[in-house]
Design an enzyme around this catalytic site. Structure first.
Site, PDB file in Angstrom:
ATOM      1  N   LYS A  81       0.835  -1.204   0.000  1.00  0.00           N
ATOM      2  CA  LYS A  81       0.000   0.000   0.000  1.00  0.00           C
ATOM      3  C   LYS A  81       0.871   1.257   0.000  1.00  0.00           C
ATOM      4  O   LYS A  81       1.922   1.294   0.652  1.00  0.00           O
ATOM      5  CB  LYS A  81      -0.911  -0.023   1.230  1.00  0.00           C
ATOM      6  CG  LYS A  81      -1.914   1.122   1.309  1.00  0.00           C
ATOM      7  CD  LYS A  81      -2.816   0.955   2.528  1.00  0.00           C
ATOM      8  CE  LYS A  81      -3.790   2.118   2.660  1.00  0.00           C
ATOM      9  NZ  LYS A  81      -4.696   1.955   3.814  1.00  0.00           N
ATOM     10  N   SER A 155      -9.299   2.577   2.858  1.00  0.00           N
ATOM     11  CA  SER A 155      -8.332   3.226   1.987  1.00  0.00           C
ATOM     12  C   SER A 155      -7.363   2.265   1.312  1.00  0.00           C
ATOM     13  O   SER A 155      -6.568   2.679   0.468  1.00  0.00           O
ATOM     14  CB  SER A 155      -7.535   4.264   2.779  1.00  0.00           C
ATOM     15  OG  SER A 155      -6.794   3.651   3.826  1.00  0.00           O
ATOM     16  N   SER A 179      -9.961   0.338   7.059  1.00  0.00           N
ATOM     17  CA  SER A 179      -9.338   0.479   5.742  1.00  0.00           C
ATOM     18  C   SER A 179      -8.787  -0.802   5.137  1.00  0.00           C
ATOM     19  O   SER A 179      -8.460  -0.828   3.955  1.00  0.00           O
ATOM     20  CB  SER A 179      -8.227   1.535   5.791  1.00  0.00           C
ATOM     21  OG  SER A 179      -8.786   2.816   5.893  1.00  0.00           O
TER      22      SER A 179
END
Length: 462
Positions: A81, A155, A179
């Site tokens: 990520k 996210s 997330s």
């Protein structure tokens, strides 16, 4: 093996094939690089793919395999990520306000490399990881491989989209309010928010005032356990989480709860509510004691969570090299956070102990709590494009109200793929465990996976 089948085989199976010599690391990497070149223009799962560097890492991994070396992830590709530092690569946080490339790997990346993983690249995020949809002005919209006009969530939306579409076998995500669990719910994956401090956040320790953690996004429970074993910083037996995922959980006492923790009026979908009771029926059939019981959520829960959330965003905005380049909505949220002082943060962190004890009191009588995953399905791409900060947050929290409370308490929580909603999009149920008891969650999730397999499911874009 067919290249598509290989792409969806999962990290644990790939690690075995590599160790057995049935597959080479460069061959496996090329499967993913070719799929990325073919499919990622539709998804935008990756912010950057390190083609040359990943190929060099795969060649080096194969040399080690040929020399007889064996490591848990040796030669297995992984996506990272874009809020985690990789040496020589920019960490953008989904923003045009970022600075230069990182000079060193984050601790979690160092641990993945030590386990032998090959880094494919960095996955897209919404700006400063604020929203449960992965759209930014700097890098565009990441799309859900099950339906291209819907968000994969956020996210960690890029990480989840990559794993769901077979563009990575496993990915690293982070979770400060759902997330990992939100995009895993909407992409049909297993996602685990580990115990706070289980996996290092260094060099960003204390992110979001203690709310955020790093964790695995995977197709299967075993794949997530493999990643957790490779990255944990809490002392314990070697391979304890893989062992947990391979054992029976024993007879557990499990509470079903559909009560919404937030003070806002939220309407959970009928299918999402039904999934909890269907899970309860399955768990009874598997021999567990199942009761219906809600945790005690104090009215002050979100009065503790929200200031820390806003202040965390303000801190992240201040840390950007060019904060003037942040989106207007992000700047507005950061301004809200700037009103909360260090003294206020210290008081909220201290109050967390009493709050958590009250919420966790249900675990005096039960081993696991089962809740809905998301309350509804994912939003359409661009649904909040013209909305301001407050209206966007008020709307999105109604879709995902079951996650944030467990970031406040810090204990582990996982989402298990369950079924599909009326639009053909994945749903999940959430399993919440006692503090530091990821092992029970993994054992129970693996038992559910055996009874109701999901890893074979493939989205339309794959």
């Amino acid at each position: 093996m067919d290249p598509t089948d290989l792409a969806f085989a999962g990290a644990a199976a790939q690690a075995r094939m590599l160790a057995d010599g049935a597959l080479t690391a460069p061959m496996l990497l090329e499967v993913y690089l070719q799929r990325i070149e073919r499919l990622d223009s539709h998804l935008r799962a990756y912010r950057v793919v390190q083609f040359d560097r990943a190929r060099a890492e795969a060649e080096a991994a194969q040399q080690r395999l040929d020399a007889g070396e064996r490591l848990p992830l040796l030669g297995v590709p992984i996506a990272i990520k874009d809020d985690v530092d990789i040496a020589g690569e920019v960490t953008t946080y989904g923003s045009a306000g970022h600075g230069p490339a990182a000079t060193s790997d984050a601790e979690v990346v160092r641990r993945l490399r030590a386990a032998g993983a090959v880094i494919i690249g960095k996955t897209n995020v919404p700006e400063l990881m604020i929203m449960p949809f992965t759209e930014s002005l700097a890098f565009g919209a990441t799309r859900n491989p099950w339906c291209l006009n819907r968000t994969p969530g956020g996210s960690s939306g890029g990480s989840a989209a990559a794993v769901a579409a077979g563009l990575a076998p496993v990915a690293l995500g982070s979770d400060g309010g759902g997330s990992i669990r939100i995009p895993c719910t909407w992409c049909g994956l297993f996602g685990l928010k580990p115990q706070r401090d289980r996996i290092s956040l260094e060099p960003h320790d204390g992110a979001w005032q203690g709310l955020s953690v790093n964790g695995p996004i995977a197709r299967s429970v075993m794949d997530a356990a493999l990643l957790l074993d490779a990255t944990t910083t809490v002392p314990g037996p070697e391979g304890e989480f893989v062992a947990a995922a391979a054992r029976q959980p024993g007879r557990l006492r499990i509470a079903l709860s559909t009560r919404v923790p937030t003070p806002l009026p939220v309407r959970c979908g009928k299918q999402e509510l039904a999934a909890v009771h269907q899970a309860g029926a399955l768990l009874r059939d598997l021999g567990h004691d199942v009761v219906v019981r809600d945790p005690d959520y104090p009215a002050s829960t979100y009065a503790n969570y929200l200031p820390r959330f806003f202040r965390g965003i303000s801190d992240d905005a201040d840390a950007q090299a060019h904060p003037d380049r942040l989106e207007a909505r992000t700047r507005a949220i950061a301004r809200l956070g700037s009103f909360f002082s260090d003294r206020r943060m210290a008081a909220l962190r201290a109050a967390e102990v009493v709050l958590s004890s009250r919420i966790q009191s249900i675990f005096d009588d039960v081993d696991v709590v089962v809740t809905p995953g998301a309350a509804t399905g994912p939003s359409r791409i661009g649904a909040y494009q013209r909305r301001g900060a407050v209206s966007t947050l008020l709307l999105v929290v109604q879709r995902v109200p079951y996650f944030q409370v467990w970031n406040l308490t810090g204990q582990p929580a996982a989402v298990v793929p369950w079924d599909f909603d009326g639009d053909g999009l994945p749903m999940s149920v959430q399993l919440v465990g006692r503090p530091y008891d990821e092992a029970t969650l993994l054992a129970l999730a693996a038992q559910i996976e055996s009874a109701r397999p999901w890893a074979h499911r493939r989205p339309s874009v794959s």
